[in-house]
Write an enzyme that holds these catalytic residues in place. Structure first.
Site, mmCIF file in Angstrom:
data_model
loop_
_atom_site.group_PDB
_atom_site.id
_atom_site.type_symbol
_atom_site.label_atom_id
_atom_site.label_comp_id
_atom_site.label_asym_id
_atom_site.label_seq_id
_atom_site.Cartn_x
_atom_site.Cartn_y
_atom_site.Cartn_z
ATOM 1 N N LYS A 109 -24.090 19.223 5.930
ATOM 2 C CA LYS A 109 -24.746 18.853 4.668
ATOM 3 C C LYS A 109 -24.135 19.702 3.566
ATOM 4 C CE LYS A 109 -28.088 16.040 3.443
ATOM 5 N NZ LYS A 109 -28.425 14.787 4.120
HETATM 6 P P1 NAD Z 1 -32.318 9.077 -4.107
HETATM 7 O O1 NAD Z 1 -31.905 10.134 -5.045
HETATM 8 O O2 NAD Z 1 -31.590 7.781 -4.082
HETATM 9 O O3 NAD Z 1 -33.880 8.746 -4.305
HETATM 10 C C1 NAD Z 1 -34.893 9.705 -4.290
HETATM 11 C C2 NAD Z 1 -36.149 9.053 -4.852
HETATM 12 O O4 NAD Z 1 -37.252 9.956 -4.740
HETATM 13 C C3 NAD Z 1 -36.036 8.681 -6.325
HETATM 14 O O5 NAD Z 1 -36.715 7.444 -6.534
HETATM 15 C C4 NAD Z 1 -36.814 9.816 -7.021
HETATM 16 O O6 NAD Z 1 -37.343 9.425 -8.268
HETATM 17 C C5 NAD Z 1 -37.896 10.044 -5.997
HETATM 18 N N1 NAD Z 1 -38.548 11.353 -6.091
HETATM 19 C C6 NAD Z 1 -37.974 12.566 -6.257
HETATM 20 N N2 NAD Z 1 -38.930 13.519 -6.275
HETATM 21 C C7 NAD Z 1 -40.107 12.883 -6.085
HETATM 22 C C8 NAD Z 1 -41.447 13.307 -5.993
HETATM 23 N N3 NAD Z 1 -41.775 14.596 -6.070
HETATM 24 N N4 NAD Z 1 -42.386 12.364 -5.778
HETATM 25 C C9 NAD Z 1 -42.055 11.060 -5.682
HETATM 26 N N5 NAD Z 1 -40.820 10.593 -5.767
HETATM 27 C C10 NAD Z 1 -39.849 11.495 -5.968
HETATM 28 O O7 NAD Z 1 -32.295 9.765 -2.643
HETATM 29 P P2 NAD Z 1 -32.233 9.045 -1.238
HETATM 30 O O8 NAD Z 1 -30.804 8.954 -0.834
HETATM 31 O O9 NAD Z 1 -33.096 7.841 -1.262
HETATM 32 O O10 NAD Z 1 -32.872 10.166 -0.309
HETATM 33 C C11 NAD Z 1 -34.286 10.335 -0.147
HETATM 34 C C12 NAD Z 1 -34.537 11.117 1.134
HETATM 35 O O11 NAD Z 1 -33.976 10.412 2.243
HETATM 36 C C13 NAD Z 1 -33.922 12.510 1.225
HETATM 37 O O12 NAD Z 1 -34.743 13.315 2.040
HETATM 38 C C14 NAD Z 1 -32.607 12.276 1.929
HETATM 39 O O13 NAD Z 1 -32.123 13.442 2.552
HETATM 40 C C15 NAD Z 1 -33.055 11.249 2.939
HETATM 41 N N6 NAD Z 1 -31.990 10.418 3.494
HETATM 42 C C16 NAD Z 1 -31.086 9.763 2.716
HETATM 43 C C17 NAD Z 1 -30.120 8.961 3.314
HETATM 44 C C18 NAD Z 1 -29.109 8.175 2.520
HETATM 45 O O14 NAD Z 1 -28.225 7.547 3.132
HETATM 46 N N7 NAD Z 1 -29.181 8.150 1.197
HETATM 47 C C19 NAD Z 1 -30.078 8.837 4.707
HETATM 48 C C20 NAD Z 1 -31.036 9.496 5.461
HETATM 49 C C21 NAD Z 1 -31.986 10.284 4.843
#
Ligand code: NAD
Length: 419
Positions: A109
């Site tokens: 990461k």
């Molecule tokens: P992203 O930046 O695309 O989206 C994050 C979302 O969460 C946004 O809508 C943001 O406004 C919202 N957010 C942030 N803080 C918040 C809060 N306190 N309350 C409510 N909403 C809030 O990120 P993502 O890629 O969707 O990742 C989200 C999670 O999923 C992370 O934990 C990431 O590690 C995990 N993840 C992502 C992927 C991927 O391929 N993108 C894969 C597996 C896991």
């Protein structure tokens, strides 16, 4: 006691789950100390020229937790609260995630301490390119393959690939995943986390005696994971009654129009601008009376403080470590079925694996191929996790960790890489 690294709530969660599995498996002290530690980490401080001609020095990280089963794989996060400790924790989650769905990857990461929304597009590009050059000591198609995470997406992956390709003198598409399809990204990658989550959430609902058709769902976070989960759950026949982002949430008991909400966000609007729904806070969303809750925003959203108020019967952890161990214990006692992060959100790394393999072969699948194979991997992995949980009378999380840690331990031992 094994040597561990200190530093953040997320790291404490990662260490807790590993230590629990290691104890349950009776892992020997040598293997345990290898797996508890971070293999390799790089901290970089680098200048970026801002649009007004000034310079700002940013700090970034790339961490590889374990590479016993293959090259390191994991996302890059651009976020103002990013820390080295979080990168360590998230790299550990990636090791277990790749193992539980049986991909030949280790865990990594990285990220930069920055608010990407405060940068112009040109500043974001300069930052991404300079950061890529700084961490090019570690990354590459055979060594460590980045992907999107919070605050990064296909555009950042394109800049990373282009920077690495400029250094190499030829195109190196397999150096990152989650790229736009025109430069070697895979069909189906963008929606893969949501699709994979839906596959396992539907199985879990059935296991909890709930018919997925018409079941209600609430989703915290409307980014890559949350929005694709919303689309995919709605397509699977669930009624998505609430979604939220960092600014606000919206709720409609009759079900939200996910495509309309997606279009609104795409145009730069707020969820709050969506007509025909009441607004609600994130705290309210997490405690709605729904069949399925998908926390898909940040870590440690469900803790001792609010777990007793959660009324969902099934939780699929879209975000890593969305439920902390105290929250887990409260929910487990109350009979809430939790599909753990390392399984529930593994669809992203599964589709990334396909993308990496396809780039190496310069041969691409249709979205139908990707979706079918993704589904196969998710169903097989869920079945294995559920079977072990039933036999051992443990939670899905404990089962997933036991399966993953045992695989990485075996790889470590057979390679003979004892300390
Ligand atoms: P992203 O930046 O695309 O989206 C994050 C979302 O969460 C946004 O809508 C943001 O406004 C919202 N957010 C942030 N803080 C918040 C809060 N306190 N309350 C409510 N909403 C809030 O990120 P993502 O890629 O969707 O990742 C989200 C999670 O999923 C992370 O934990 C990431 O590690 C995990 N993840 C992502 C992927 C991927 O391929 N993108 C894969 C597996 C896991």
């Amino acid at each position: 006691m094994t040597a561990t690294v200190q530093g953040s709530a997320t790291l404490a969660i990662a260490q807790h789950h590993f230590e629990t599995a290691a104890t349950q498996l009776g892992l020997d002290a040598g293997t345990r100390s290898v797996l508890a530690q971070i293999k390799r980490e790089l901290i970089v401080h680098f200048p970026v020229e801002m649009d007004d001609g000034s310079f700002h020095v940013y700090t970034g990280f790339r961490v590889q937790h374990n590479i016993a089963r293959g090259p390191a794989k994991g996302g890059l996060r651009f976020h103002p609260a990013m820390t080295l400790a979080d990168a360590r924790a998230l790299a550990m989650f990636m090791t277990w995630k790749a193992a539980v769905v049986n991909l030949p990857f280790g865990g990594a990461k990285g990220g930069v301490i920055v608010d990407p929304k405060a940068l112009s597009v040109t500043e974001r590009e300069r930052l991404t390119r300079r950061f890529t050059t700084e961490i090019s000591l570690l990354i590459g198609p055979d060594r460590d393959i980045p992907a999107p995470d919070i605050g990064t997406g296909p555009q950042e992956m394109a800049w990373i690939m282009d920077t690495l390709s400029m250094h190499a003198g030829y195109s190196v598409p397999a150096s990152v995943t989650g790229k736009p399809t025109v430069i070697g990204g895979s069909e189906g990658r963008h929606a893969a986390v949501g699709r994979g989550l839906t596959t396992v959430a539907v199985q879990a609902l059935r296991d909890a005696g709930i018919d997925p058709a018409g079941a209600t769902a609430a989703i915290q976070g409307f980014g890559q994971v949350g929005s694709t989960a919303a689309q995919s759950l709605a397509a699977a026949g669930l009624r998505v009654v609430a979604v939220s982002d960092s600014r606000c949430g919206v709720r409609n008991e009759r079900g939200l129009d996910i495509a309309a909400l997606g279009a609104l966000k795409q145009e730069g609007g707020n969820l709050g601008d969506y007509g025909g729904a009441e607004t609600l806070t994130n705290d309210e969303l997490l405690t709605l009376d729904v069949d399925l809750l998908v926390p898909a925003a940040m870590e440690a959203q469900i803790t001792r403080a609010n777990a007793s108020k959660v009324r969902a019967r099934v939780i699929a952890e879209g975000a890593n470590a969305a439920v902390d161990p105290d929250g887990d214990a409260v929910l487990h006692d109350r009979g809430v079925l939790i599909v753990p992060d390392i399984l529930a959100n593994a669809g992203g790394v599964v589709a990334s694996y396909f993308e990496w393999v396809l780039d190496l072969q310069a041969f691409f699948w249709t979205s139908g191929d990707v979706n079918a194979r993704l589904r196969e991997v998710m169903v097989r992995s869920y079945d294995a996790v559920r079977a072990r949980a039933q036999v051992e009378r443990i939670s899905l999380r404990e089962s997933a960790y036991q399966i993953a840690v045992a695989k990485v331990a075996e790889a470590t031992e057979v390679r003979g890489i004892y300390p």
